[in-house]
Write a protein that holds these residues in place. Structure first.
Motif, PDB file in Angstrom:
ATOM      1  N   LEU A 233       0.830  -1.199   0.000  1.00 12.98           N
ATOM      2  CA  LEU A 233       0.000   0.000   0.000  1.00 12.98           C
ATOM      3  C   LEU A 233       0.869   1.257   0.000  1.00 12.98           C
ATOM      4  O   LEU A 233       1.982   1.258   0.533  1.00 12.98           O
ATOM      5  N   ALA A 234       0.321   2.325  -0.563  1.00 16.60           N
ATOM      6  CA  ALA A 234       1.027   3.607  -0.591  1.00 16.60           C
ATOM      7  C   ALA A 234       0.696   4.389   0.682  1.00 16.60           C
ATOM      8  O   ALA A 234       0.162   5.497   0.630  1.00 16.60           O
ATOM      9  N   GLY A 235       0.995   3.784   1.826  1.00 14.34           N
ATOM     10  CA  GLY A 235       0.715   4.417   3.100  1.00 14.34           C
ATOM     11  C   GLY A 235      -0.714   4.174   3.568  1.00 14.34           C
ATOM     12  O   GLY A 235      -1.511   3.510   2.897  1.00 14.34           O
ATOM     13  N   PRO A 236      -1.088   4.716   4.736  1.00 18.59           N
ATOM     14  CA  PRO A 236      -2.426   4.511   5.288  1.00 18.59           C
ATOM     15  C   PRO A 236      -3.522   5.067   4.386  1.00 18.59           C
ATOM     16  O   PRO A 236      -3.322   6.052   3.662  1.00 18.59           O
ATOM     17  N   ALA A 237      -4.701   4.451   4.462  1.00 13.87           N
ATOM     18  CA  ALA A 237      -5.827   4.859   3.621  1.00 13.87           C
ATOM     19  C   ALA A 237      -6.212   6.314   3.868  1.00 13.87           C
ATOM     20  O   ALA A 237      -6.567   7.041   2.929  1.00 13.87           O
ATOM     21  N   ALA A 238      -6.148   6.758   5.120  1.00 18.02           N
ATOM     22  CA  ALA A 238      -6.545   8.133   5.434  1.00 18.02           C
ATOM     23  C   ALA A 238      -5.658   9.146   4.715  1.00 18.02           C
ATOM     24  O   ALA A 238      -6.147  10.182   4.241  1.00 18.02           O
ATOM     25  N   GLY A 239      -4.368   8.866   4.608  1.00 15.26           N
ATOM     26  CA  GLY A 239      -3.455   9.764   3.914  1.00 15.26           C
ATOM     27  C   GLY A 239      -3.713   9.799   2.423  1.00 15.26           C
ATOM     28  O   GLY A 239      -3.674  10.865   1.796  1.00 15.26           O
ATOM     29  N   ARG A 240      -3.965   8.637   1.847  1.00 17.25           N
ATOM     30  CA  ARG A 240      -4.260   8.580   0.410  1.00 17.25           C
ATOM     31  C   ARG A 240      -5.565   9.316   0.094  1.00 17.25           C
ATOM     32  O   ARG A 240      -5.672  10.031  -0.907  1.00 17.25           O
TER      33      ARG A 240
ATOM     34  N   GLY B 109      -6.110  -1.696  -2.721  1.00 18.41           N
ATOM     35  CA  GLY B 109      -6.294  -0.783  -1.611  1.00 18.41           C
ATOM     36  C   GLY B 109      -7.137   0.443  -1.864  1.00 18.41           C
ATOM     37  O   GLY B 109      -7.399   1.205  -0.934  1.00 18.41           O
ATOM     38  N   VAL B 110      -7.578   0.651  -3.110  1.00 20.42           N
ATOM     39  CA  VAL B 110      -8.342   1.864  -3.398  1.00 20.42           C
ATOM     40  C   VAL B 110      -9.663   1.874  -2.637  1.00 20.42           C
ATOM     41  O   VAL B 110     -10.119   2.927  -2.156  1.00 20.42           O
ATOM     42  N   GLU B 111     -10.287   0.708  -2.487  1.00 21.28           N
ATOM     43  CA  GLU B 111     -11.562   0.678  -1.770  1.00 21.28           C
ATOM     44  C   GLU B 111     -11.411   1.159  -0.324  1.00 21.28           C
ATOM     45  O   GLU B 111     -12.352   1.672   0.277  1.00 21.28           O
TER      46      GLU B 111
END
Length: 311
Positions: A55-62, A86-88
């Protein structure tokens, strides 16, 4: 009709975000160089280069990066670097009411399917099943860029969606189907079932494409869609490529379509250049279209974008 974002024009600024899996910094920078040579400016999300495993870091950051691009008045279009996985995970963090009031072009495919369909259903926003930043390279076919820049700038309607020369679409089931286009990558499509972001196919033309899954796995996903009512509710089915999808138990991808999808009786077209294939048609998610299953043709009944002063 869904909301059309403003058209892309030379000199506009593109917001670059990484919403799923990470991409190497050197690749991101090289693709940005190609993008800039088309006459477009670039703004980078704060977490574009982040990487935490797959993943490109935590979902909240993305998600924060994406919302920042919708809020930035300089940014006219948002372009993810890649899909991956991880987009979802970012969807619960998005403010769809804000997005609906600040519409912008968003393009992508693969795992970005989850975002494109959520933008249509939650923010009533048309987006594009089209290029990612990773596709901006010298070896990308001219057809792909022509499709991308036509979809982001043309207000012609009706307008046919055409495969590259010598690669015709194939009509499999006769009949006329109309409705907004939804769907995209099959794995991502199925992964949204049972969530608040489950794709609504009622009266819609469903686009399906996949990559690197054996045919028996593709069958499993299609059966799950059927049991969920998604193939019964739709008005028509538009089948893209299944790149690298090897046959299983002697059954090929085309045979799976013929033996499993054709008997459903829905107007059906196969062999659309889309998604993970070499050639990538630009398909507006949420735009109304008409398909002719006998002729193997599909046309957009409305543009995907608008210019100032247009509805």
């Amino acid at each position: 009709m869904a909301t059309k974002p403003l058209a892309l024009q030379r000199g506009d600024v593109i917001g670059i975000v990484t919403l799923g899996s990470p991409l190497e910094a050197a690749v991101i920078d090289a693709r940005i160089d190609v993008l800039r040579r088309t006459g477009l400016g670039v703004v980078l999300g704060r977490h574009v280069y982040d990487a935490t495993g797959f993943l490109a870091g935590p979902a909240a950051g993305r998600a924060e990066d994406l919302m920042t691009m919708f809020a930035d008045p300089r940014v006219k279009m948002i372009l993810p670097t890649r899909g991956g996985v991880g987009v979802e995970g970012i969807l619960p963090y998005l403010d769809f009411a804000y997005i609906a009031n600040h519409p912008k072009i968003v393009s992508g495919y693969s795992d970005i399917t989850a975002l494109l369909n959520a933008l249509y259903q939650q923010a009533d926003l048309i987006s594009l099943h089209s290029l990612l930043l990773i596709d901006f390279k010298s070896e990308t076919p001219a057809y792909n860029f022509e499709q991308f820049f036509t979809a982001t700038s043309s207000i012609e309607a009706p307008r046919p969606i055409l495969n590259p020369p010598g690669k015709p679409m194939t009509g499999k089931v006769p009949g006329i189907a109309t409705g907004p286009i939804v769907g995209g990558n099959l794995t991502s499509f199925v992964g949204m079932l049972g969530t608040p972001f489950e794709i609504d196919t009622r009266g819609k033309i469903v686009l399906i494409e996949e990559t690197h899954e054996p045919v028996n796995t593709v069958y499993r996903y299609l059966e799950q869609l059927r049991l969920a009512g998604k193939l019964n509710d739709c008005s028509g089915i538009l089948i893209g490529e299944c790149t690298g999808c090897v046959e299983a138990y002697g059954v090929t991808y085309e045979e799976l379509i013929d033996n499993y999808l054709v008997p459903l009786g829905k107007p059906l077209i196969s062999n659309l250049a889309s998604g993970h294939g070499v050639y990538k048609a630009a398909i507006p998610i949420g735009a109304n279209a008409v398909m002719d299953g006998a002729e193997g043709t599909i046309a957009l009944l409305e543009p995907a974008v608008r210019y100032p002063g247009m509805v």
